[in-house]
Design an enzyme around this catalytic site. Sequence first.
Site, PDB file in Angstrom:
ATOM      1  N   LYS A   1      14.495 -69.157   0.923  1.00 46.74           N
ATOM      2  CA  LYS A   1      13.427 -69.491   2.175  1.00 46.74           C
ATOM      3  C   LYS A   1      13.725 -70.590   2.988  1.00 46.74           C
ATOM      4  O   LYS A   1      13.735 -70.542   4.048  1.00 46.74           O
ATOM      5  CB  LYS A   1      12.251 -69.833   1.434  1.00 46.74           C
ATOM      6  CG  LYS A   1      11.199 -68.633   0.592  1.00 46.74           C
ATOM      7  CD  LYS A   1       9.983 -69.135   0.221  1.00 46.74           C
ATOM      8  CE  LYS A   1       9.448 -68.167  -0.721  1.00 46.74           C
ATOM      9  NZ  LYS A   1       8.095 -68.608  -1.450  1.00 46.74           N
TER      10      LYS A   1
ATOM     11  N   GLU B   1      11.324 -63.322 -13.055  1.00 52.61           N
ATOM     12  CA  GLU B   1      11.080 -64.665 -12.456  1.00 52.61           C
ATOM     13  C   GLU B   1      10.420 -65.592 -13.782  1.00 52.61           C
ATOM     14  O   GLU B   1      10.754 -66.643 -13.488  1.00 52.61           O
ATOM     15  CB  GLU B   1       9.786 -64.515 -11.441  1.00 52.61           C
ATOM     16  CG  GLU B   1      10.145 -64.089 -10.147  1.00 52.61           C
ATOM     17  CD  GLU B   1       8.910 -64.364  -9.113  1.00 52.61           C
ATOM     18  OE1 GLU B   1       7.945 -64.680  -9.556  1.00 52.61           O
ATOM     19  OE2 GLU B   1       9.255 -64.235  -7.804  1.00 52.61           O
TER      20      GLU B   1
ATOM     21  N   HIS C   1      20.973 -39.075 -13.812  1.00 52.86           N
ATOM     22  CA  HIS C   1      22.251 -38.690 -12.763  1.00 52.86           C
ATOM     23  C   HIS C   1      22.838 -39.596 -11.998  1.00 52.86           C
ATOM     24  O   HIS C   1      23.663 -39.288 -11.141  1.00 52.86           O
ATOM     25  CB  HIS C   1      21.725 -37.331 -11.906  1.00 52.86           C
ATOM     26  CG  HIS C   1      21.203 -36.249 -12.997  1.00 52.86           C
ATOM     27  ND1 HIS C   1      21.946 -35.273 -13.111  1.00 52.86           N
ATOM     28  CD2 HIS C   1      20.103 -36.244 -13.737  1.00 52.86           C
ATOM     29  CE1 HIS C   1      21.004 -34.421 -14.128  1.00 52.86           C
ATOM     30  NE2 HIS C   1      19.991 -34.903 -14.444  1.00 52.86           N
TER      31      HIS C   1
END
Length: 444
Positions: free
Chosen positions: A418, A283, A304
Amino acid sequence: MSNDLRIEAANCTDALSPAELDAARVRIIAAQHTLQQRTGAGNEFLGWMDLPDSALLEMADIRSAAEEVRAHSDVLVVVGIGGSYLGARAVIESLSDPFDHGGLEVVYAGHHIDGGYLTSLMKHLAEKRVSLCVISKSGTTTEPALAFRILRQWMEERYGKAETARRIIAITDARKGALRKVADEEGYRSFIIPDDVGGRFSVFTPVGMLPIAAAGVDAEGLLEGARTMREVLQGTDPELNPVLQYSMYRDAFYRAGRGIEVLASFHPRLHYVTEWWKQLFGESEGKDGKGIFPAAVSNTTDLHSMGQYIQDGMRTLFETFLTIDELDDRTVVPSASDDTDGLNYLAGRAFSEVNRSAMLGTALAHRTGGTPNLAIHLRDGSARSIGALLYFFETAVALNGYALGVNPFDQPGVEEYKRNMFALLGKPGFEQLREELLKKLSAE
Ligand code: PA5
C-alpha cells in the site's frame, strides 16, 4: 467427537515419526491452553471466539435489513476486500444453487482495482433494482473505497440521493474511518464490526451475516454449527478434538520441512471456502520469516493442472482433502446403447460415487508419490456443517500461530504494497518514498 466434522490421517502417519508427532502434540496442547486462557499475543482480537453466541443477539436486526434488501432489489453488490468479503462469499457460494440465486443475485466489487470489471458490472446492473453493502473495518482501504466511490455516484445519478441512501448499508468501525463518517452523514443503515474481531475472523459478525442472510442462506444454521463446534473444540483429548489433530499434523509437517499445505476440495461449491482459508492461514501464520504457505486446488479440475506437481514435483508439500460425506446422489450415469465412450461400466452409478473414487484414488497416488495427506470430512453440505468448518479453521490457525511463536491476529506485511502504491500514485505525505521508488524503477 464432533458429528459435523472428522479428521482422517491414514495417508500421513508413515511420513512422520512418533517422536515428531508427540512433540507437535505437546506444542499444540500448550497453544490451546494459551488460547483458552486468552493470554497469548494479539489477545485483544479474540472476540471471534464468542461470536457463535453473541452474533445471535444481532440476528433480528440483520434479518430485518436483509428482508428489506430482498424486497426492493434484484441484485446486492457487496463491496469489500480480504476479510471484508471472503467469508460471505465462501458461505453464500457453498450453500447456494450456482444457477439459481433464488430471487436475489449477490455480486462482488472492491476486491481488486480492475476498472473494466466495474464498467461491466454497471452494465450488468443497468436494468436491475440494486442495493449495495459496503464493508470495511478500517473504512480507508483503497480497493473498496474506489469501487464504492464509483458505484455510489452511479446509484445517486440513477436513484437520487435519498433513495440511494435507503439502498446502501455500511458495515464498519463504530467510530473511526472515512466510511463511518460517510455513513453517518448520509444516513445509511449501518452495522458495526467489533473492535476485538479482525477482518479475516469476522464472518460471524454482520460482515458475513448480513450478505449471507440477504442471499437467503440459513444464517441461524450456520451459527448453530459454529456453536456446536466451539463446544467440541474445548476438549483436551486429541482423539476427541479434531482441531488438535489437524493443528498437530500441520505443526509436525512444517517442522519436518513441508512448508506448503495444499487444501484440495472435490466440490466446486467449496471453492471460495478454500479462498477464505488461504487468506485466514496466509495472513495469520506468514510472518517473521515463518509459516506454512497455504495453497488450494479445486479438483478434479486441478488434477489436470496442479495435480502433476503435487504427484511429482518438489517434495515440500503436504495435502489436506476437504470432502463432504453425504452427497447428493441423484445424478446418475445413464446407460448408452452404443457405449462408444466405453462408460457403460459406470451406468447406474451416482456421480458422487465417481467423485469419491477420484478422491480416494488421488489420495493414495499422492501418498505413494511422496505427498502425505490428511482429510477433513464434513458430514454433509448443510449450513450447520459449513459453520462448524469455519469455526474449526479459525481455531486451528490460532493454535498453529501460537505453536509457531507468531501473533496470528495481526497482518503487518499487508501495509508494504500500500505504501509503495500510494507513493507511486503521488499521495500527499509519500514524497520521499516516491523519489526512492522512481529511482529504483529507472535503474531497472
Ligand atoms: O484480515 C484482515 O484484517 C484483512 O484481510 C482485511 O479484512 C482487509 O485488508 C480489508 O480491510 P478493511 O476491512 O479495513 O477494508
